[in-house]
Design a protein around this motif. Structure first.
Motif, PDB file in Angstrom:
ATOM      1  N   PHE A 181      11.697-108.574  58.757  1.00 47.77           N
ATOM      2  CA  PHE A 181      12.584-107.550  58.210  1.00 47.77           C
ATOM      3  C   PHE A 181      13.929-108.155  57.827  1.00 47.77           C
ATOM      4  O   PHE A 181      14.453-107.912  56.736  1.00 47.77           O
ATOM      5  CB  PHE A 181      12.774-106.430  59.239  1.00 47.77           C
ATOM      6  N   PHE A 182      14.498-108.978  58.730  1.00 46.87           N
ATOM      7  CA  PHE A 182      15.808-109.559  58.438  1.00 46.87           C
ATOM      8  C   PHE A 182      15.717-110.572  57.305  1.00 46.87           C
ATOM      9  O   PHE A 182      16.628-110.678  56.478  1.00 46.87           O
ATOM     10  CB  PHE A 182      16.419-110.175  59.694  1.00 46.87           C
ATOM     11  N   VAL A 183      14.616-111.317  57.229  1.00 48.47           N
ATOM     12  CA  VAL A 183      14.442-112.264  56.121  1.00 48.47           C
ATOM     13  C   VAL A 183      14.376-111.508  54.797  1.00 48.47           C
ATOM     14  O   VAL A 183      15.010-111.917  53.818  1.00 48.47           O
ATOM     15  CB  VAL A 183      13.177-113.127  56.345  1.00 48.47           C
ATOM     16  N   CYS A 184      13.645-110.405  54.766  1.00 50.15           N
ATOM     17  CA  CYS A 184      13.564-109.596  53.544  1.00 50.15           C
ATOM     18  C   CYS A 184      14.927-108.997  53.197  1.00 50.15           C
ATOM     19  O   CYS A 184      15.312-108.932  52.025  1.00 50.15           O
ATOM     20  CB  CYS A 184      12.531-108.477  53.715  1.00 50.15           C
ATOM     21  N   LEU A 185      15.653-108.562  54.207  1.00 50.39           N
ATOM     22  CA  LEU A 185      16.981-107.998  53.983  1.00 50.39           C
ATOM     23  C   LEU A 185      17.918-109.042  53.383  1.00 50.39           C
ATOM     24  O   LEU A 185      18.653-108.763  52.421  1.00 50.39           O
ATOM     25  CB  LEU A 185      17.533-107.487  55.317  1.00 50.39           C
ATOM     26  N   ILE A 186      17.885-110.259  53.918  1.00 54.72           N
ATOM     27  CA  ILE A 186      18.723-111.348  53.406  1.00 54.72           C
ATOM     28  C   ILE A 186      18.299-111.690  51.978  1.00 54.72           C
ATOM     29  O   ILE A 186      19.144-111.894  51.094  1.00 54.72           O
ATOM     30  CB  ILE A 186      18.637-112.576  54.342  1.00 54.72           C
ATOM     31  N   GLY A 187      16.979-111.730  51.746  1.00 54.99           N
ATOM     32  CA  GLY A 187      16.485-112.009  50.396  1.00 54.99           C
ATOM     33  C   GLY A 187      16.936-110.959  49.401  1.00 54.99           C
ATOM     34  O   GLY A 187      17.317-111.279  48.271  1.00 54.99           O
ATOM     35  N   LEU A 188      16.906-109.697  49.796  1.00 55.31           N
ATOM     36  CA  LEU A 188      17.369-108.619  48.930  1.00 55.31           C
ATOM     37  C   LEU A 188      18.855-108.783  48.619  1.00 55.31           C
ATOM     38  O   LEU A 188      19.283-108.638  47.467  1.00 55.31           O
ATOM     39  CB  LEU A 188      17.115-107.264  49.603  1.00 55.31           C
ATOM     40  N   GLY A 189      19.634-109.093  49.635  1.00 51.56           N
ATOM     41  CA  GLY A 189      21.073-109.297  49.426  1.00 51.56           C
ATOM     42  C   GLY A 189      21.352-110.446  48.485  1.00 51.56           C
ATOM     43  O   GLY A 189      22.187-110.340  47.564  1.00 51.56           O
ATOM     44  N   VAL A 190      20.636-111.551  48.660  1.00 55.34           N
ATOM     45  CA  VAL A 190      20.821-112.718  47.782  1.00 55.34           C
ATOM     46  C   VAL A 190      20.408-112.372  46.356  1.00 55.34           C
ATOM     47  O   VAL A 190      21.089-112.728  45.385  1.00 55.34           O
ATOM     48  CB  VAL A 190      20.020-113.928  48.328  1.00 55.34           C
ATOM     49  N   SER A 191      19.289-111.661  46.219  1.00 53.64           N
ATOM     50  CA  SER A 191      18.807-111.268  44.896  1.00 53.64           C
ATOM     51  C   SER A 191      19.827-110.381  44.184  1.00 53.64           C
ATOM     52  O   SER A 191      20.124-110.584  43.003  1.00 53.64           O
ATOM     53  CB  SER A 191      17.481-110.534  45.039  1.00 53.64           C
ATOM     54  N   LEU A 192      20.373-109.406  44.903  1.00 50.31           N
ATOM     55  CA  LEU A 192      21.381-108.531  44.297  1.00 50.31           C
ATOM     56  C   LEU A 192      22.643-109.296  43.931  1.00 50.31           C
ATOM     57  O   LEU A 192      23.249-109.059  42.883  1.00 50.31           O
ATOM     58  CB  LEU A 192      21.709-107.384  45.250  1.00 50.31           C
ATOM     59  N   ALA A 193      23.039-110.242  44.787  1.00 49.17           N
ATOM     60  CA  ALA A 193      24.227-111.047  44.504  1.00 49.17           C
ATOM     61  C   ALA A 193      24.014-111.901  43.261  1.00 49.17           C
ATOM     62  O   ALA A 193      24.907-112.019  42.406  1.00 49.17           O
ATOM     63  CB  ALA A 193      24.557-111.928  45.704  1.00 49.17           C
ATOM     64  N   VAL A 194      22.830-112.494  43.113  1.00 48.38           N
ATOM     65  CA  VAL A 194      22.541-113.322  41.942  1.00 48.38           C
ATOM     66  C   VAL A 194      22.545-112.465  40.679  1.00 48.38           C
ATOM     67  O   VAL A 194      23.094-112.870  39.641  1.00 48.38           O
ATOM     68  CB  VAL A 194      21.180-114.049  42.129  1.00 48.38           C
ATOM     69  N   LYS A 195      21.961-111.263  40.750  1.00 50.69           N
ATOM     70  CA  LYS A 195      21.967-110.373  39.596  1.00 50.69           C
ATOM     71  C   LYS A 195      23.400-110.003  39.205  1.00 50.69           C
ATOM     72  O   LYS A 195      23.749-109.978  38.029  1.00 50.69           O
ATOM     73  CB  LYS A 195      21.184-109.088  39.907  1.00 50.69           C
ATOM     74  N   ALA A 196      24.222-109.705  40.207  1.00 49.74           N
ATOM     75  CA  ALA A 196      25.612-109.319  39.937  1.00 49.74           C
ATOM     76  C   ALA A 196      26.378-110.487  39.326  1.00 49.74           C
ATOM     77  O   ALA A 196      27.196-110.297  38.415  1.00 49.74           O
ATOM     78  CB  ALA A 196      26.283-108.856  41.217  1.00 49.74           C
ATOM     79  N   LEU A 197      26.130-111.702  39.779  1.00 41.32           N
ATOM     80  CA  LEU A 197      26.829-112.865  39.251  1.00 41.32           C
ATOM     81  C   LEU A 197      26.370-113.186  37.836  1.00 41.32           C
ATOM     82  O   LEU A 197      27.169-113.668  37.006  1.00 41.32           O
ATOM     83  CB  LEU A 197      26.610-114.086  40.164  1.00 41.32           C
ATOM     84  N   LYS A 198      25.098-112.958  37.544  1.00 46.24           N
ATOM     85  CA  LYS A 198      24.585-113.228  36.187  1.00 46.24           C
ATOM     86  C   LYS A 198      25.169-112.254  35.167  1.00 46.24           C
ATOM     87  O   LYS A 198      25.408-112.627  34.022  1.00 46.24           O
ATOM     88  CB  LYS A 198      23.065-113.166  36.169  1.00 46.24           C
ATOM     89  N   LYS A 199      25.400-111.008  35.575  1.00 47.83           N
ATOM     90  CA  LYS A 199      25.973-110.014  34.672  1.00 47.83           C
ATOM     91  C   LYS A 199      27.452-110.300  34.383  1.00 47.83           C
ATOM     92  O   LYS A 199      27.947-110.013  33.325  1.00 47.83           O
ATOM     93  CB  LYS A 199      25.832-108.600  35.261  1.00 47.83           C
ATOM     94  N   ALA A 200      28.121-110.868  35.371  1.00 49.56           N
ATOM     95  CA  ALA A 200      29.573-111.100  35.245  1.00 49.56           C
ATOM     96  C   ALA A 200      29.910-112.278  34.355  1.00 49.56           C
ATOM     97  O   ALA A 200      29.130-112.995  33.851  1.00 49.56           O
ATOM     98  CB  ALA A 200      30.180-111.362  36.610  1.00 49.56           C
TER      99      ALA A 200
END
Length: 52
Positions: free
Chosen positions: A33-52
């Motif tokens: 669960f925590f690995v998936c949570l961290i992966g989700l956070g990293v994925s969202l951060a990468v998406k946010a950085l790509k848009k910026a």
């Protein structure tokens, strides 16, 4: 009487092993669960950085 004691001992060992397996499975579930949570956070951060 001896057969009953042997049966109860076997059941106790079986339930002890099952309890251990359930504990290990629960711990693995928490880790996953925590690995998936961290992966989700990293994925969202990468998406946010790509848009910026």
């Amino acid at each position: 009487m001896l057969k009953l004691a042997a049966l109860l001992l076997a059941l106790m060992i079986l339930f002890g092993v099952l309890g251990f397996v359930v504990d290990v499975a629960g711990a693995l579930t928490k880790v996953a669960f925590f690995v998936c949570l961290i992966g989700l956070g990293v994925s969202l951060a990468v998406k946010a950085l790509k848009k910026a």
